[in-house]
Design an enzyme around this catalytic site. Structure first.
Site, PDB file in Angstrom:
ATOM      1  N   GLY A 218       3.437  -0.415   2.947  1.00  0.00           N
ATOM      2  CA  GLY A 218       3.767  -0.791   1.582  1.00  0.00           C
ATOM      3  C   GLY A 218       3.518  -2.247   1.280  1.00  0.00           C
ATOM      4  CB  CYS A 328     -12.320  14.944 -24.123  1.00  0.00           C
ATOM      5  SG  CYS A 328     -12.108  15.433 -25.848  1.00  0.00           S
TER       6      CYS A 328
END
Length: 404
Positions: A218, A328
């Site tokens: 992390g 789209c």
């Protein structure tokens, strides 16, 4: 890599295009090794999910890396490229018992993160070494989707379930050889990481035959100019000292393991896309590129920010643009971002595109996925061909609906 080299690769291999700098990946790996050089035994398990291209896996294998995998397919990728089973750890979530048993039969290290599967596996395979993933209930990470150690996370066995966990281990007689945690990605506060590490140490003391402790990863990388990042040197200094002290208390030397993905490959990646259209509305100038969230979904999914540079006009006067895709749906990469003046046909470069970018791409809108290139020793090497329309058709079956 410089802009001229990137433009050269776009001209040679087309666009959109993912490019990875091998030297950057190697330097990140060596940086982590150096930061923890005071630890007697260090194991780096590269998180395959970040970027699973076989050539990248092979590059890291040559550096001495091991692998962190989350699916049987990632395990198979590692084996295919030449990793031996003992250099792979398998940390799934919510998979079937059958998949776990199949991977265990390959000789890969198993990491189990729930009590139900732990009990089932221990009852059937008590002699197979198992690592346990705990949930330390520490909130860390830059986005809720990548913060996985908090109390409501689906990942790991809660530290509050320790009595139940110990009872399962005792009843089954199973062999626990590792303890694992992962709090989340983009961790900045080292003290939070060290606090979670103490919880891991407190858990580990209950098990007498451990071989390693896996602290997850992390580490935050810089995503823009002057951005902050995890101080790996400071973490290495503080955690190494505490880890060595724990090993002395435990009575023998253990291996300290990490599973970095983003830290190793993020900054090595570049995504190149051509500007199809520059569109002026009443309040916004849009730069529409020949890509969308089918190729790079992180800005839409995580709200991540990728530095965008016009490498066709790097010294041009800066203007404000919203960079959007051709999907789209609303697929906005950046809103009102200062970028050197853009013209149709220019090539834009998205930086920090090495981790969770191509690996999260799709064929949405029936678009093909881009090619991948590894820049190694001053030359671009094609490591994944651009998909074609035939790839879209592959595996599909047109049902004959003719009425007899």
């Amino acid at each position: 890599m410089d802009t001229k080299q990137l433009l050269q690769l776009a001209g040679e291999f087309g666009n959109p295009l993912y490019v990875y700098d091998a030297e950057k990946i190697i330097s990140q790996y060596q940086w982590l090794q150096k930061a923890f050089s005071k630890v007697g035994s260090l194991r780096v398990n590269y998180a395959v999910k970040a970027l699973s291209n076989l050539s990248v896996l092979n590059l890291l294998k040559q550096q001495g890396s091991c692998l962190d995998t989350v699916s049987i397919e990632e395990v198979q990728l590692g084996l295919h490229v030449g990793y031996t089973p003992d250099r792979i750890i398998y940390t799934p979530n919510g998979v079937s018992m059958e998949e776990i048993e199949t991977v265990a039969a390959l000789g890969v290290q198993i990491n189990i993160d729930n009590l139900s599967i732990l009990e089932q596996f221990g009852a059937k395979h008590p002699t197979t070494p198992v690592c346990i993933r705990i949930n330390p209930h520490v909130m860390a990470g830059g986005n809720s989707n990548i913060s996985v150690g908090h109390i409501d996370s689906k990942f790991g066995i809660s530290i509050h379930q320790m009595p139940h966990l110990l009872r399962i281990v005792e009843n089954t007689g199973m062999h626990i050889n590792g303890i694992h945690m992962h709090t989340g990605s983009d961790i900045l506060d080292i003290e939070v990481f060290l606090y979670a590490a103490e919880i891991l140490f407190e858990t580990a003391i209950h098990f007498k035959e451990l071989e390693f402790l896996d602290f997850g990863s992390g580490f935050k990388v810089p995503y823009k100019k002057d951005d902050i990042q995890t101080d790996v040197e400071e973490l290495g200094k503080k955690l190494s000292k505490r880890f060595n002290a724990f090993c002395a208390e435990y009575g023998r030397e253990l291996t300290l393991a990490f599973e970095p993905g983003k830290f190793l490959v993020s900054e090595a990646g570049f995504f190149l896309a051509k500007v199809n259209v520059v569109k002026q509305t009443t309040s916004t100038v849009f730069a529409g590129i020949d890509s969308g969230f089918n190729h790079l979904i992180r800005p839409m999914f995580y709200g991540s920010e990728h530095y965008i540079e016009n490498i066709s006009n790097p010294k041009g006067k800066e203007r404000f643009y919203s960079v959007v895709g051709y999907i789209c749906e609303t697929d906005t990469f950046a809103s009102n971002r200062r970028i050197a003046e853009i013209k149709e046909g220019d090539i834009l470069c998205f930086r920090n595109a090495g981790a969770y970018c191509f690996s999260m791409s799709s064929n949405y809108n029936s678009r093909v996925r881009p090619a991948e290139v590894l820049w190694h020793e001053g030359k671009g090497h094609l490591i994944r061909e651009r998909e074609t329309f035939e790839d879209i058709l592959r595996n599909q079956i047109v049902l004959d609906l003719t009425i007899a």
